[in-house]
Design a protein around this motif. Structure first.
Motif: not given
Ligand SMILES: [K+]
Ligand SMILES: [K+]
Lengths: 460, 460
Positions: A68, A184, A404
């Motif tokens: 995250t 990510n 995110t």
């Molecule tokens: K992330």
């Protein structure tokens, strides 16, 4: 003695009673190990001056495992180089490791994604070949390592020659960022995300390539490798419909997102910015919602309407079987198509000349509604425990659920209960709704109850 | 000449091309007539001093027709007695009239809710008897009139003898309130909702009875009449499962809502209040979210977490085939049960010993997700057009969609575009998602396309 035995059996049942439970237990176990490692004195820059509480360590570990990137503390100020390497490893396990685990997991648990299915997108009842799984996982690991290593070289060399850092610092920054971008995760060790590179389009293009590779899902990566191989051998290779679909969805959604950002911020954030600058900002920030969470500008400088748009994008998240979270793009597209089909009075939901299975449509709706409930419940609970505006709380929750990691700046100010709520939300966002729901089911626990007579109800 | 003919055909097709389109056109037509009537000089108290713009008149008419009760102006200061009577008529048409229209509508459009089905909750392919429909609608009209008239007498007499108003004023207030309560409109002509009666438990009990009757759905009312009749004739009468279900859901949700309000506000709004007082406040405010929108206290005095709870309750709304809006209680329960069944690995969704039809489950999900999209989109658009906090905007939107009419006080401050967005949301909330979606379908437009091969996708 006998009692102890039955207790052990019960515990084994709860933790490892099904594939999904085993998966979740391993996941939670890794998170806990990460927490303990981060709390080691050697992991901290200055344990006396800037201590790390258990909750904060758990938060960072959970945030890393779920890729995250939210953090209640400033990573570069709190963690030592050793601690930062530990965090990079946690991210790597959470991003790549779990992705490989899931690859195996889907195959083992009767989802039976065979190679044939991957290209034909048809359910095949044939058992997967064990060699196939091993080859797939090995391929994946090699591909991701190659991508990360390429990123490491491209970024590190650039950082050094563009004069950002010293030689060692340049490559250490690149090492951390290459992992954080490809998985990510969105963690950074400068404390300012990518804002320092907001005018460095080289760094941004490399970042976007790494972020995209991690979020697009591993089937796309594996087929790209096959395509490269075929090209080199002068053979013909056709991408599967499934891969064409998830890649084009990812690209289309990113572009639509960028367009909306430009429209919403035209007279605001982009007021004094040039065209190329605005395009890069909006493209990068659109991509980052899908779901790396890096930022080239402070996201709180955007308007509330843009934040609402980001909420939707973070909620949708990235491709299934990727390093990303959220409800996944496929869920979003299946539900959208189902609603359109219903409005048109069609009794099939079609996509690229094929009808989507009823069971798949049903699952998509379950995922979307359960996800919305989780986001709503987290927001409601946080509005009780925190004295923050609903607007920033909702953004934080969508960011956690979509793994995110963007924030309007309240992460460090959360209460301990608030932190636990966000930790749970990140956890669920990463393991996925399906896994969460199926964890309630026992192994082989297929329901064989009575058949009830059917009934109808008046709806909506 | 020929061109005109084909234009007329096209318009007829768009407006009356199917039952749903006809229903929506009539609905919109009534709203427009109401708007024009409200703009007559005779409808206004002082047209020179306090004029009523077209948008505001449209807003009030749409709010009345959808029995929402939101208003951009103070009704008692703006409308003359004549105008208030017009508004009462609009509410009556929107609440009772549309309810009767829907009663006929479902029957005509192949939803085939026969009397047998109503008691057995099973789909029956027999055509409905025309006499049956007429009897049903007549029964409904009589029942609602009786309820309203009882409310009128109970309230008017009390207002006069308790010394609230003069004789005429007491009964005029009671006339307006009885209609506004039974239809769950929530409009008032004092400008302070029911805050003046916050310690008058007689008024509150009568209100709750009227509000409950209007929101519980007409099948429950019709069966209650049958039950009364049977009682008087000393016959046996058993309520249908369907009615038991919607009534108990309504009661259970109201009580759960009241409990949460007490928990959330224990140390806040109820801090200086007594037990009975707190109980009445919470029970009334919980019931009002389902969806009359009357208030015995200023809802903005509650905490944000309570507002979030209210959002959920307003979104869920009231029973199908009632004067209320939202996704309807049945949709909520079917979706909840479906998710639980999925988690348990069951392949049937059961309720009271019967399995719910797959088609019904599918529809419930479509309704819920579409509704969530509409609420989200409205909120996003309003966050663009209004410079208000997301928190109050979301509350306004949920209130409009659930046709509840509670507000954190921004209705009068909305921009014209903002008003149109809220008007649309109220409209959709009242006609229902199913009707909205089916309006895209042409008459008899059953899709008879090719059969596509099935495919599967990886979800969530
Ligand atoms: K992330
Ligand atoms: K109302």
């Amino acid at each position: 003695m006998k009692k102890l035995g039955s207790l052990a059996r019960w515990i084994r049942q709860v933790l490892f009673g099904s594939y999904v439970r085993t998966f979740i237990s391993y996941y939670a176990g890794f998170t806990l190990i990460g927490t303990l490692l981060l709390m080691l004195p050697i992991s901290l820059k200055d344990a006396d001056m800037i201590p790390l509480t258990f909750i904060d360590a758990l938060f960072i570990s959970a945030s890393g495992m779920s890729t995250t990137g939210l953090s209640p503390v400033n990573i570069s100020e709190t963690l030592s180089i050793f601690g930062q390497v530990i965090l990079a490893l946690i991210i790597q396990v959470g991003g790549v490791g779990i992705m490989l685990m899931i690859a195996g997991f889907w195959v083992f648990t009767g989802r039976r994604i065979t190679f044939r299915e991957r290209t034909l997108i048809m359910t095949d009842q044939n058992q997967i070949n064990m060699n196939g799984v091993i080859k797939l996982v090995r391929d994946m690991a090699i591909i991701l390592f190659c991508i990360e290593f390429t990123g490491f070289l491209l970024l590190g060399t650039h950082f050094y020659y563009a004069g950002y850092f010293s030689f060692e610092e340049s490559y250490f920054q690149a090492f951390f960022l290459a992992i954080s971008m490809t998985t990510n995760a969105g963690f950074d060790i400068t404390g300012t995300s990518l804002v320092d590179y907001s005018n460095d389009y080289y760094v941004q293009v490399v970042s976007m390539f790494l972020m995209f590779s991690g979020a697009v899902g591993f089937w796309a990566l594996v087929e790209t490798k096959d395509w490269l191989k075929a090209k080199l051998g002068n053979e013909r290779f056709e991408f599967s419909i499934y891969v064409k679909l998830i890649v084009s969805m990812h690209i289309v959604m990113t572009i639509i997102g960028a367009l909306f950002i430009i429209i919403f911020e035209f007279n605001h954030f982009f007021y004094d910015k040039g065209l190329v600058e605005s395009l890069f900002y909006s493209l990068f920030m659109s991509l980052t919602t899908r779901n790396s969470g890096f930022q080239t500008m402070d996201v709180s400088a955007f308007q509330p309407v843009t934040h609402m748009l980001f909420n939707a994008f973070m909620f949708i998240g990235s491709s299934p079987n990727s390093a990303g979270g959220g409800i996944r793009t496929t869920t979003f597209i299946v539900v959208s198509l189902a609603i359109v089909s219903f409005a048109k009075g069609k009794d099939q939901v079609t996509l690229s000349g094929r009808s989507i299975k009823l069971k798949t449509i049903f699952k998509s709706f379950i995922v979307l509604v359960s996800a919305a409930c989780i986001v709503f419940t987290s927001t409601l609970l946080l509005s009780l425990t925190e004295s923050k505006e609903i607007h920033v709380i909702l953004f934080e929750v969508c960011s956690a659920f979509g793994t995110t990691g963007l924030s309007l700046g309240i992460t460090s100010e959360l209460s301990d209960i608030g932190k636990i709520i966000i930790i749970m939300t990140m956890f669920i966002g990463r393991i996925g709704i399906i896994a969460l729901l199926l964890s309630f089911k026992k192994k082989g626990g297929h329901y064989n109850g009575v058949r009830y007579p059917e009934m109808d109800l008046i709806i909506g």
